[in-house]
Design a protein around this motif. Structure first.
Motif, PDB file in Angstrom:
ATOM      1  N   GLY A   2     -23.624 -13.380   3.643  1.00 58.04           N
ATOM      2  CA  GLY A   2     -23.359 -14.664   4.279  1.00 58.04           C
ATOM      3  C   GLY A   2     -22.051 -15.293   3.824  1.00 58.04           C
ATOM      4  N   ASN A   3     -21.452 -14.792   2.754  1.00 55.44           N
ATOM      5  CA  ASN A   3     -20.155 -15.311   2.299  1.00 55.44           C
ATOM      6  C   ASN A   3     -19.021 -14.705   3.119  1.00 55.44           C
ATOM      7  N   LYS A   4     -17.850 -15.307   2.970  1.00 59.93           N
ATOM      8  CA  LYS A   4     -16.648 -14.814   3.633  1.00 59.93           C
ATOM      9  C   LYS A   4     -15.721 -14.221   2.583  1.00 59.93           C
ATOM     10  N   ALA A   5     -15.412 -12.923   2.757  1.00 64.02           N
ATOM     11  CA  ALA A   5     -14.514 -12.245   1.826  1.00 64.02           C
ATOM     12  C   ALA A   5     -13.084 -12.328   2.358  1.00 64.02           C
ATOM     13  N   VAL A   6     -12.153 -12.678   1.485  1.00 62.43           N
ATOM     14  CA  VAL A   6     -10.732 -12.767   1.857  1.00 62.43           C
ATOM     15  C   VAL A   6      -9.912 -11.959   0.860  1.00 62.43           C
ATOM     16  N   GLN A   7      -8.791 -11.490   1.350  1.00 65.54           N
ATOM     17  CA  GLN A   7      -7.870 -10.735   0.486  1.00 65.54           C
ATOM     18  C   GLN A   7      -6.648 -11.590   0.187  1.00 65.54           C
ATOM     19  N   VAL A   8      -6.284 -11.692  -1.101  1.00 65.00           N
ATOM     20  CA  VAL A   8      -5.142 -12.466  -1.562  1.00 65.00           C
ATOM     21  C   VAL A   8      -4.063 -11.494  -2.011  1.00 65.00           C
ATOM     22  N   THR A   9      -2.867 -11.670  -1.451  1.00 58.76           N
ATOM     23  CA  THR A   9      -1.743 -10.794  -1.800  1.00 58.76           C
ATOM     24  C   THR A   9      -0.728 -11.579  -2.607  1.00 58.76           C
ATOM     25  N   VAL A  10      -0.385 -11.069  -3.800  1.00 61.17           N
ATOM     26  CA  VAL A  10       0.569 -11.720  -4.706  1.00 61.17           C
ATOM     27  C   VAL A  10       1.761 -10.789  -4.886  1.00 61.17           C
ATOM     28  N   THR A  11       2.960 -11.329  -4.626  1.00 59.21           N
ATOM     29  CA  THR A  11       4.187 -10.543  -4.777  1.00 59.21           C
ATOM     30  C   THR A  11       5.017 -11.141  -5.907  1.00 59.21           C
ATOM     31  N   VAL A  12       5.413 -10.307  -6.876  1.00 63.11           N
ATOM     32  CA  VAL A  12       6.198 -10.749  -8.030  1.00 63.11           C
ATOM     33  C   VAL A  12       7.528 -10.026  -8.012  1.00 63.11           C
ATOM     34  N   VAL A  13       8.642 -10.793  -8.043  1.00 65.60           N
ATOM     35  CA  VAL A  13       9.994 -10.225  -8.028  1.00 65.60           C
ATOM     36  C   VAL A  13      10.693 -10.650  -9.309  1.00 65.60           C
ATOM     37  N   ASN A  14      11.329  -9.686  -9.979  1.00 66.89           N
ATOM     38  CA  ASN A  14      12.090  -9.970 -11.195  1.00 66.89           C
ATOM     39  C   ASN A  14      13.504 -10.353 -10.813  1.00 66.89           C
ATOM     40  N   GLN A  57      -7.919  -2.823  -3.523  1.00 66.85           N
ATOM     41  CA  GLN A  57      -7.419  -3.792  -4.499  1.00 66.85           C
ATOM     42  C   GLN A  57      -6.405  -3.131  -5.434  1.00 66.85           C
ATOM     43  N   LYS A  58      -5.425  -3.951  -5.820  1.00 67.63           N
ATOM     44  CA  LYS A  58      -4.382  -3.463  -6.728  1.00 67.63           C
ATOM     45  C   LYS A  58      -4.022  -4.583  -7.703  1.00 67.63           C
ATOM     46  N   VAL A  59      -4.105  -4.290  -8.988  1.00 66.43           N
ATOM     47  CA  VAL A  59      -3.820  -5.277 -10.035  1.00 66.43           C
ATOM     48  C   VAL A  59      -2.409  -5.058 -10.561  1.00 66.43           C
ATOM     49  N   ILE A  60      -1.654  -6.171 -10.719  1.00 72.38           N
ATOM     50  CA  ILE A  60      -0.298  -6.075 -11.266  1.00 72.38           C
ATOM     51  C   ILE A  60      -0.396  -5.988 -12.783  1.00 72.38           C
ATOM     52  N   THR A  61       0.155  -4.931 -13.355  1.00 76.11           N
ATOM     53  CA  THR A  61       0.166  -4.739 -14.808  1.00 76.11           C
ATOM     54  C   THR A  61       1.504  -4.158 -15.231  1.00 76.11           C
ATOM     55  N   GLY A  62       1.763  -4.241 -16.509  1.00 73.87           N
ATOM     56  CA  GLY A  62       2.978  -3.637 -17.060  1.00 73.87           C
ATOM     57  C   GLY A  62       4.226  -4.461 -16.811  1.00 73.87           C
ATOM     58  N   TYR A  63       5.365  -3.763 -16.780  1.00 74.15           N
ATOM     59  CA  TYR A  63       6.670  -4.407 -16.642  1.00 74.15           C
ATOM     60  C   TYR A  63       7.153  -4.390 -15.204  1.00 74.15           C
ATOM     61  N   VAL A  64       7.952  -5.408 -14.885  1.00 77.53           N
ATOM     62  CA  VAL A  64       8.662  -5.458 -13.612  1.00 77.53           C
ATOM     63  C   VAL A  64      10.140  -5.355 -13.930  1.00 77.53           C
ATOM     64  N   LEU A  65      10.790  -4.333 -13.415  1.00 80.69           N
ATOM     65  CA  LEU A  65      12.199  -4.101 -13.723  1.00 80.69           C
ATOM     66  C   LEU A  65      13.084  -5.093 -12.988  1.00 80.69           C
ATOM     67  N   PRO A  66      14.332  -5.323 -13.500  1.00 77.64           N
ATOM     68  CA  PRO A  66      15.252  -6.260 -12.840  1.00 77.64           C
ATOM     69  C   PRO A  66      15.486  -5.877 -11.379  1.00 77.64           C
ATOM     70  N   GLY A  67      15.355  -6.860 -10.485  1.00 72.47           N
ATOM     71  CA  GLY A  67      15.574  -6.633  -9.064  1.00 72.47           C
ATOM     72  C   GLY A  67      14.423  -5.946  -8.356  1.00 72.47           C
ATOM     73  N   LYS A  68      13.369  -5.567  -9.073  1.00 76.87           N
ATOM     74  CA  LYS A  68      12.233  -4.886  -8.472  1.00 76.87           C
ATOM     75  C   LYS A  68      11.096  -5.881  -8.246  1.00 76.87           C
ATOM     76  N   GLU A  69      10.103  -5.431  -7.485  1.00 73.66           N
ATOM     77  CA  GLU A  69       8.959  -6.268  -7.210  1.00 73.66           C
ATOM     78  C   GLU A  69       7.672  -5.502  -7.467  1.00 73.66           C
ATOM     79  N   ALA A  70       6.622  -6.264  -7.715  1.00 73.21           N
ATOM     80  CA  ALA A  70       5.288  -5.696  -7.879  1.00 73.21           C
ATOM     81  C   ALA A  70       4.343  -6.473  -6.991  1.00 73.21           C
ATOM     82  N   VAL A  71       3.454  -5.763  -6.313  1.00 69.08           N
ATOM     83  CA  VAL A  71       2.544  -6.399  -5.366  1.00 69.08           C
ATOM     84  C   VAL A  71       1.114  -6.170  -5.829  1.00 69.08           C
TER      85      VAL A  71
END
Length: 292
Positions: A197-209, A242-256
């Protein structure tokens, strides 16, 4: 034989008149007795009275106290008394009742100097106290203004950390984060954290160095609140989407990162996402808006 009568016992009538004087004529005037001058009246001798000495001692005391940082406020009294006693001593000296005119004059001079020193030191301390008070008030006003500015800055930063879905926020470490509008999510079996009966939603987070060095993402897991402000549960299913952001983000790169959450049906119309790349060092940013 009769004894001769002493000259002092003879009757004036029996005494023979001097030669050339008639026996019954007036007697010649006897010589006036010798004049003895009166005793001289003693003139008061000048004496060294205590007025001059007292004036000088008080004058020196006033000067010494006037030069003392702690006791300068007491110097006016002995200095004033020195001037008074000094003038009294000068009056005695002018009348010849004292011989210490120079000492009395020195008392007047030192007393006047003590008064001037006392007044000067008093004015100096008043000026210094005023400057200290003004400086204290200025520092208090600067501190107050700085506190107000800091409060306004915090309010501005707090406001800047509240965004709508799709907007970006750059944290102090140089990571630029964007949270997209939540999308419907269809869990696959097996499912954990999602009630019927609940509503499932997906949240997308983008991280840019945006910096020049690699930056670690210490906590890449967001928190989602429903329209009532209640925390929702993270959904884990067997789809592997699902994908969890972990570790390092290099300069100019992004992690989703992609995460699914279960919202109650009666509070699924709006959601708020909290996220920070380092929850221990950086404040959270907030994205909110409708979920459909």
């Amino acid at each position: 034989m009769s004894m001769p009568t002493p000259p002092g016992d003879r009757n004036p009538v029996d005494q023979a008149p001097p030669a050339g004087q008639e026996p019954w004529g007036p007697r010649p005037a006897e010589p006036a007795p010798a004049y003895w001058p009166p005793y001289p009246i003693p003139v008061p001798q000048a004496r060294n009275n205590g007025m001059g000495v007292t004036a000088l001692v008080l004058g020196i005391t006033g000067v010494v106290l006037g030069l003392t940082v702690i006791l300068f406020w007491l110097s006016w009294l002995p200095a004033l008394l020195a001037v008074v006693f000094g003038f009294v001593g000068l009056g005695y000296a002018r009348r010849g009742l004292a011989t210490n005119k120079a000492m009395a004059l020195a008392g007047v001079i030192t007393g006047a100097a003590g008064l001037l020193i006392s007044a000067g030191v008093g004015v100096f301390f008043v000026v210094v106290a005023k400057e200290v008070a003004d400086d204290g008030r200025a520092r208090a006003e600067r501190a107050k203004a700085a506190a107000a500015a800091e409060e306004e800055k915090e309010k501005a930063e707090e406001k800047a950390r509240h965004l709508s879905f799709g907007q970006s926020y750059t944290f102090k470490n140089g990571l630029k984060v964007t949270v997209a509008k939540p999308q419907p999510f269809d869990p696959r079996e097996p499912v954990f954290g999602h009630a019927e009966g609940n509503k499932a939603v997906q949240v997308t987070v983008t991280v840019v160095n945006t910096g020049t060095e690699r930056i670690a993402v210490e906590s890449g897991l967001p928190h989602v609140n429903d329209a009532n402000g209640a925390s929702t549960e993270l959904v884990i299913d067997g789809s592997g989407r699902q994908k969890v952001i972990t570790g390092y983000v290099l300069p100019g790169k992004e992690a989703v990162g992609k995460y699914a959450f279960s919202l109650p049906s009666d509070a699924a119309g709006k959601a708020e996402v909290e996220f920070s790349p380092d929850g221990k060092q950086l404040a959270y940013a907030y994205w909110s808006g409708p979920t459909s």
